[in-house]
Design a protein around this motif. Structure first.
Motif, short mmCIF file in Angstrom:
data_model
loop_
_atom_site.label_atom_id
_atom_site.label_comp_id
_atom_site.label_asym_id
_atom_site.label_seq_id
_atom_site.Cartn_x
_atom_site.Cartn_y
_atom_site.Cartn_z
N LEU A 183 35.99 50.28 36.46
CA LEU A 183 36.10 49.26 37.50
C LEU A 183 36.93 48.08 37.01
O LEU A 183 37.77 47.55 37.76
CB LEU A 183 34.72 48.78 37.93
N LEU A 184 36.76 47.67 35.76
CA LEU A 184 37.52 46.53 35.25
C LEU A 184 39.01 46.84 35.19
O LEU A 184 39.84 45.98 35.48
CB LEU A 184 36.99 46.13 33.87
N ILE A 185 39.36 48.07 34.84
CA ILE A 185 40.78 48.46 34.86
C ILE A 185 41.29 48.48 36.29
O ILE A 185 42.37 47.97 36.60
CB ILE A 185 40.97 49.83 34.19
N ALA A 186 40.51 49.06 37.20
CA ALA A 186 40.94 49.16 38.60
C ALA A 186 41.17 47.80 39.22
O ALA A 186 42.06 47.64 40.08
CB ALA A 186 39.89 49.93 39.41
N LEU A 187 40.41 46.80 38.79
CA LEU A 187 40.52 45.46 39.35
C LEU A 187 41.43 44.55 38.53
O LEU A 187 41.51 43.35 38.80
CB LEU A 187 39.12 44.83 39.47
N GLY A 188 42.09 45.11 37.55
CA GLY A 188 43.05 44.33 36.77
C GLY A 188 42.41 43.38 35.78
O GLY A 188 43.09 42.47 35.27
#
Length: 274
Positions: free
Chosen positions: A236-241
């Motif tokens: 999720l942290l990667i997906a949200l930048g």
């Protein structure tokens, strides 16, 4: 006989999604209850704690209106237009107090769920990222709150509220949004087939690129060039930048294999986080 999937919010939402929205709003309010200075900067953002909380309150209100069938224009779906709309809305809304904003975040999350419960599950709702049904819009709301809840937790130096179960509930929105937030310049001329797996987060799915056109598949493509296995919070942290791919791989949060495993660090760069 196929097992029936339990739902909440009047049978419209998948099991646990309504509860996750309520609990996440409550977790964010608890973070704000301990915030004595809302002028503190938020790491990684241009906003302060007060501005981030105000944005959440406004966004939850926007989502509640959309769930109630209102047509509210908010940018044109591109990340740039959403950023401009965010800036305008914050400029027009002066409240920066922790307690009033915490109450608004909780109240508007509840209003969203009430609006979902009153409507049909197969409605098409117009959102800043295109048409969605109520369940995907609810997944969008949860994803948005978790992203900025993480930001606020970092700012006030308290634990965040992202966990495996909540990340799994974000997947319907993330799968819907991927083609809509693809970076056309980064993906131009690319042809590749990815399999994405979230550790402990349900079935794998596919994402394919064909000369810049992005398609999300319900199952892994055959053949797959690169399989990416990601720890849920990291996903999720990667997906949200909020986390870069190299950072994530260095921490052991991402594993990749297949015919072209070197494509894994490039994958997040093919999208612009909304």
């Amino acid at each position: 006989m196929e097992r029936e999937v339990e739902t909440d919010a009047g049978g419209v939402l998948p099991e646990g999604l309504g509860r996750a929205i309520r609990e996440t709003a409550g977790d964010i309010a608890a973070l704000l209850d301990g915030a004595t200075d809302t002028s503190l900067p938020v790491p990684g953002l241009e906003w302060t704690v007060g501005e981030t909380a105000a944005h959440l309150a406004l966004a939850n209100g926007l989502m509640a209106g959309l769930a109630d069938g209102a047509e509210r224009r908010y940018g044109d779906g591109t990340p740039q237009s959403l950023a401009a709309a965010n800036a305008r809305s914050l400029a027009e809304f002066p409240e920066r107090g922790a307690q009033p904003l915490a109450a608004m975040i909780v109240e508007q999350a509840a209003a969203f769920l009430d609006a979902v419960e009153r409507g049909a599950p197969d409605r098409t709702l117009l959102t800043p990222l295109g048409p969605m049904d109520p369940a995907v819009l609810a997944s969008y709301l949860l994803t948005h709150m978790l992203g900025h809840g993480y930001d606020l937790a970092r700012a006030v130096r308290r634990p965040h509220m992202i966990d495996r179960a909540r990340v799994e509930l974000c997947l319907p929105f993330l799968k819907t949004a991927m083609p809509r937030v693809a970076n056309a310049d980064a993906a131009a001329g690319m042809t590749a087939r990815f399999t994405l797996r979230v550790r402990g987060g349900g079935e794998a799915f596919g994402v394919t690129f064909a000369d810049g056109t992005v398609e999300v598949l319900p199952a892994p493509p055959r053949p797959s060039d690169c399989t990416i296995l990601t720890e849920p919070v990291t996903f999720l942290l990667i997906a949200l930048g909020r986390l870069g791919p190299w950072q994530a791989m260095a921490r052991g949060g991402v594993l990749a294999w297949g015919r072209k495993p070197w494509l894994a660090p490039r994958f997040p760069t093919l999208f612009t986080a909304p």
